[in-house]
Scaffold this motif. Structure first.
Motif, PDB file in Angstrom:
ATOM      1  N   GLY A 132       0.805  -1.210   0.000  1.00 46.86           N
ATOM      2  CA  GLY A 132       0.000   0.000   0.000  1.00 46.86           C
ATOM      3  C   GLY A 132       0.838   1.261   0.000  1.00 46.86           C
ATOM      4  O   GLY A 132       1.913   1.311   0.606  1.00 46.86           O
ATOM      5  N   VAL A 133       0.352   2.269  -0.681  1.00 47.36           N
ATOM      6  CA  VAL A 133       0.998   3.586  -0.675  1.00 47.36           C
ATOM      7  C   VAL A 133       0.337   4.449   0.391  1.00 47.36           C
ATOM      8  O   VAL A 133       0.984   4.916   1.327  1.00 47.36           O
ATOM      9  N   ILE A 134      -0.973   4.632   0.239  1.00 50.74           N
ATOM     10  CA  ILE A 134      -1.728   5.357   1.272  1.00 50.74           C
ATOM     11  C   ILE A 134      -2.255   4.376   2.321  1.00 50.74           C
ATOM     12  O   ILE A 134      -2.118   4.599   3.524  1.00 50.74           O
ATOM     13  N   LYS A 135      -2.831   3.286   1.863  1.00 53.08           N
ATOM     14  CA  LYS A 135      -3.314   2.247   2.765  1.00 53.08           C
ATOM     15  C   LYS A 135      -2.144   1.376   3.229  1.00 53.08           C
ATOM     16  O   LYS A 135      -1.108   1.310   2.564  1.00 53.08           O
ATOM     17  N   GLU A 136      -2.322   0.702   4.344  1.00 46.12           N
ATOM     18  CA  GLU A 136      -1.250  -0.093   4.929  1.00 46.12           C
ATOM     19  C   GLU A 136      -1.529  -1.586   4.707  1.00 46.12           C
ATOM     20  O   GLU A 136      -2.379  -2.168   5.380  1.00 46.12           O
ATOM     21  N   TYR A 137      -0.821  -2.164   3.745  1.00 43.75           N
ATOM     22  CA  TYR A 137      -0.973  -3.596   3.485  1.00 43.75           C
ATOM     23  C   TYR A 137       0.245  -4.113   2.732  1.00 43.75           C
ATOM     24  O   TYR A 137       0.982  -3.356   2.084  1.00 43.75           O
ATOM     25  N   VAL A 138       0.446  -5.422   2.828  1.00 42.17           N
ATOM     26  CA  VAL A 138       1.487  -6.140   2.083  1.00 42.17           C
ATOM     27  C   VAL A 138       0.825  -7.374   1.482  1.00 42.17           C
ATOM     28  O   VAL A 138       0.094  -8.089   2.173  1.00 42.17           O
ATOM     29  N   ILE A 139       1.070  -7.628   0.205  1.00 41.39           N
ATOM     30  CA  ILE A 139       0.479  -8.786  -0.468  1.00 41.39           C
ATOM     31  C   ILE A 139       1.586  -9.641  -1.056  1.00 41.39           C
ATOM     32  O   ILE A 139       2.439  -9.153  -1.799  1.00 41.39           O
ATOM     33  N   CYS A 167      -8.273   2.531  12.320  1.00 42.08           N
ATOM     34  CA  CYS A 167      -9.512   3.179  12.786  1.00 42.08           C
ATOM     35  C   CYS A 167     -10.054   4.219  11.805  1.00 42.08           C
ATOM     36  O   CYS A 167     -10.715   5.175  12.223  1.00 42.08           O
ATOM     37  N   LYS A 168      -9.764   4.061  10.518  1.00 43.00           N
ATOM     38  CA  LYS A 168     -10.299   4.970   9.513  1.00 43.00           C
ATOM     39  C   LYS A 168     -11.503   4.346   8.835  1.00 43.00           C
ATOM     40  O   LYS A 168     -11.739   3.141   8.923  1.00 43.00           O
ATOM     41  N   LYS A 169     -12.267   5.175   8.123  1.00 47.09           N
ATOM     42  CA  LYS A 169     -13.451   4.684   7.436  1.00 47.09           C
ATOM     43  C   LYS A 169     -13.044   3.836   6.236  1.00 47.09           C
ATOM     44  O   LYS A 169     -12.254   4.262   5.401  1.00 47.09           O
ATOM     45  N   LEU A 170     -13.577   2.631   6.160  1.00 47.15           N
ATOM     46  CA  LEU A 170     -13.289   1.741   5.045  1.00 47.15           C
ATOM     47  C   LEU A 170     -14.206   2.057   3.871  1.00 47.15           C
ATOM     48  O   LEU A 170     -15.376   2.400   4.051  1.00 47.15           O
ATOM     49  N   LEU A 171     -13.669   1.924   2.656  1.00 48.22           N
ATOM     50  CA  LEU A 171     -14.436   2.112   1.431  1.00 48.22           C
ATOM     51  C   LEU A 171     -14.348   0.840   0.607  1.00 48.22           C
ATOM     52  O   LEU A 171     -13.256   0.323   0.364  1.00 48.22           O
ATOM     53  N   LEU A 172     -15.497   0.341   0.166  1.00 46.30           N
ATOM     54  CA  LEU A 172     -15.535  -0.921  -0.555  1.00 46.30           C
ATOM     55  C   LEU A 172     -14.705  -0.867  -1.833  1.00 46.30           C
ATOM     56  O   LEU A 172     -13.970  -1.811  -2.144  1.00 46.30           O
ATOM     57  N   ASN A 173     -14.808   0.226  -2.594  1.00 45.69           N
ATOM     58  CA  ASN A 173     -14.069   0.293  -3.868  1.00 45.69           C
ATOM     59  C   ASN A 173     -12.565   0.271  -3.645  1.00 45.69           C
ATOM     60  O   ASN A 173     -11.814  -0.288  -4.452  1.00 45.69           O
ATOM     61  N   GLU A 174     -12.092   0.831  -2.525  1.00 44.10           N
ATOM     62  CA  GLU A 174     -10.658   0.800  -2.240  1.00 44.10           C
ATOM     63  C   GLU A 174     -10.204  -0.611  -1.876  1.00 44.10           C
ATOM     64  O   GLU A 174      -9.116  -1.039  -2.277  1.00 44.10           O
ATOM     65  N   GLY A 226      -5.947  -9.564   8.890  1.00 42.87           N
ATOM     66  CA  GLY A 226      -5.788  -8.157   9.223  1.00 42.87           C
ATOM     67  C   GLY A 226      -6.604  -7.685  10.402  1.00 42.87           C
ATOM     68  O   GLY A 226      -7.523  -8.355  10.875  1.00 42.87           O
ATOM     69  N   ASP A 227      -6.232  -6.498  10.842  1.00 48.64           N
ATOM     70  CA  ASP A 227      -6.996  -5.756  11.832  1.00 48.64           C
ATOM     71  C   ASP A 227      -7.750  -4.680  11.054  1.00 48.64           C
ATOM     72  O   ASP A 227      -7.180  -3.690  10.634  1.00 48.64           O
ATOM     73  N   PHE A 228      -9.050  -4.894  10.853  1.00 50.46           N
ATOM     74  CA  PHE A 228      -9.865  -3.996  10.045  1.00 50.46           C
ATOM     75  C   PHE A 228     -10.523  -2.899  10.881  1.00 50.46           C
ATOM     76  O   PHE A 228     -11.112  -1.977  10.321  1.00 50.46           O
ATOM     77  N   GLY A 258     -17.945  -2.432   9.518  1.00 45.59           N
ATOM     78  CA  GLY A 258     -18.410  -3.812   9.474  1.00 45.59           C
ATOM     79  C   GLY A 258     -19.279  -4.082   8.260  1.00 45.59           C
ATOM     80  O   GLY A 258     -19.157  -5.136   7.618  1.00 45.59           O
ATOM     81  N   LEU A 259     -20.143  -3.125   7.910  1.00 48.63           N
ATOM     82  CA  LEU A 259     -20.985  -3.282   6.728  1.00 48.63           C
ATOM     83  C   LEU A 259     -20.155  -3.342   5.453  1.00 48.63           C
ATOM     84  O   LEU A 259     -20.463  -4.105   4.528  1.00 48.63           O
TER      85      LEU A 259
END
Length: 317
Positions: free
Chosen positions: A82-89, A108-115, A131-133, A149-150
């Motif tokens: 991730g660049v802005i988001k924090e992840y490793v794949i 603790c930020k708002k999740l967006l489905l498209n992202e 992950g910790d979502f 959660g939704l």
């Protein structure tokens, strides 16, 4: 069997030494370790004997970060960070079968489905999210369902995932003692039946999250083709120069020593070639898979998604 350990460390700087001692005591070492909130900086090293690492450090500010540790000898490649988001794949090969492991942290930020759907590697059949979502839902044992959660529920529906959590709490508030479910493990429905999930120990190892162990039974496949499928390689469209470069790179990394078995070295040679082939030799649609029933189609899948969504609504109301 592939073993994956998942843990929100809440600082490997503080808790890394204790964590190393825990891993050292394990009789069966995990094949992969997905850690969130590593709190590492580019100038800090974190070395775990017997493992190589792929990191996404938070360069500005404190906290955050992800690190994925892969046991030495397992063939893998990095699909994205991730660049802005924090992840490793990473994509790994075990017994000739590839798995995509997404190590994800949401601070603790708002999740967006498209992202979430734009994250690399999700077009594979065997995807594992660790992950910790910071997402609450009654679907995985939470007391309430929040906006995040939704979003995760929608991701599960859209990507045909199964949440492995068994309802046990994964985090404890050290100030109040109140527990919650924030750490999630989700897998493609194709491998859900082969997966097991459990809290590894009722000890947070200095963090405020419990470590989780996921085990997935692996059925070997021959020549890189899964049972029930016919692989149709398009050799005339292959990028042979890139194939040669990547396969030689993998072969040169294989350690040939007297204390290593011929079978182990042979498997690593096969995996090095398959990694290059899967990346630079296209596959045709002739790779047929035997369906459980011949009439199963996209309309059936959509009906299942709607049924699952309706069932969750029933549970909530």
């Amino acid at each position: 069997m592939i073993l994956i350990l998942q843990w929100n460390a809440r600082s490997l700087v503080a808790n890394g030494l204790e964590f190393k001692s825990v891993i050292n005591e394990l009789e069966s070492k995990p094949d992969l370790i997905c850690i969130q909130e590593s709190w590492l900086k580019p100038r800090f090293d974190f070395v775990l004997k017997g493992y190589v690492s792929e990191r996404r450090d938070r360069e500005e500010g404190n906290g955050g970060g992800c690190i994925t540790l892969i046991k030495e000898g397992i063939q893998y490649r990095t699909l994205g960070k991730g660049v802005i988001k924090e992840y490793v794949i990473v994509e790994v090969w075990v017994n000739g079968i590839n798995y995509v492991i997404i190590n994800y942290y949401n601070p603790c930020k708002k999740l967006l489905l498209n992202e979430l759907e734009q994250i690399e590697g999700q077009n594979e059949d065997r995807v594992i999210w660790c992950g910790d979502f910071n997402a609450q839902s009654t679907l995985w044992g939470g007391l309430v369902t929040d906006c995040n959660g939704l979003v995760v529920e929608d991701l599960i529906d859209r990507r045909n995932l199964v949440c492995l959590n068994d309802g046990n709490n994964t985090r404890v508030n050290v100030a109040t003692g109140k527990e919650s479910v924030l750490d999630l493990t989700m897998v493609s429905d194709a491998i859900a039946g082969s997966a097991e999930w459990e809290i590894m120990r009722q000890d947070t190892i200095g963090s405020d999250h419990y470590p989780i162990m996921i085990s997935i039974r692996v059925n070997a496949r021959r020549n890189g083709v899964s049972k029930g499928s016919i692989c149709n390689w398009k050799y005339d469209k292959a990028s042979w120069e890139e194939f040669t470069r990547l396969s030689e790179e993998g072969l040169n990394n294989i350690i040939v020593e007297s204390d290593r078995s011929v079978e182990m070295i042979s498997e690593e040679i096969v995996q090095a070639i398959l990694i290059a082939a899967n990346k630079y030799i296209p596959k045709g649609r002739g790779g047929r898979k035997n369906k459980i029933v011949p009439w199963w189609n996209e309309e059936c899948k959509n009906a299942i998604r709607k049924k699952s969504k309706a069932f969750r609504r029933v549970r909530k109301t």
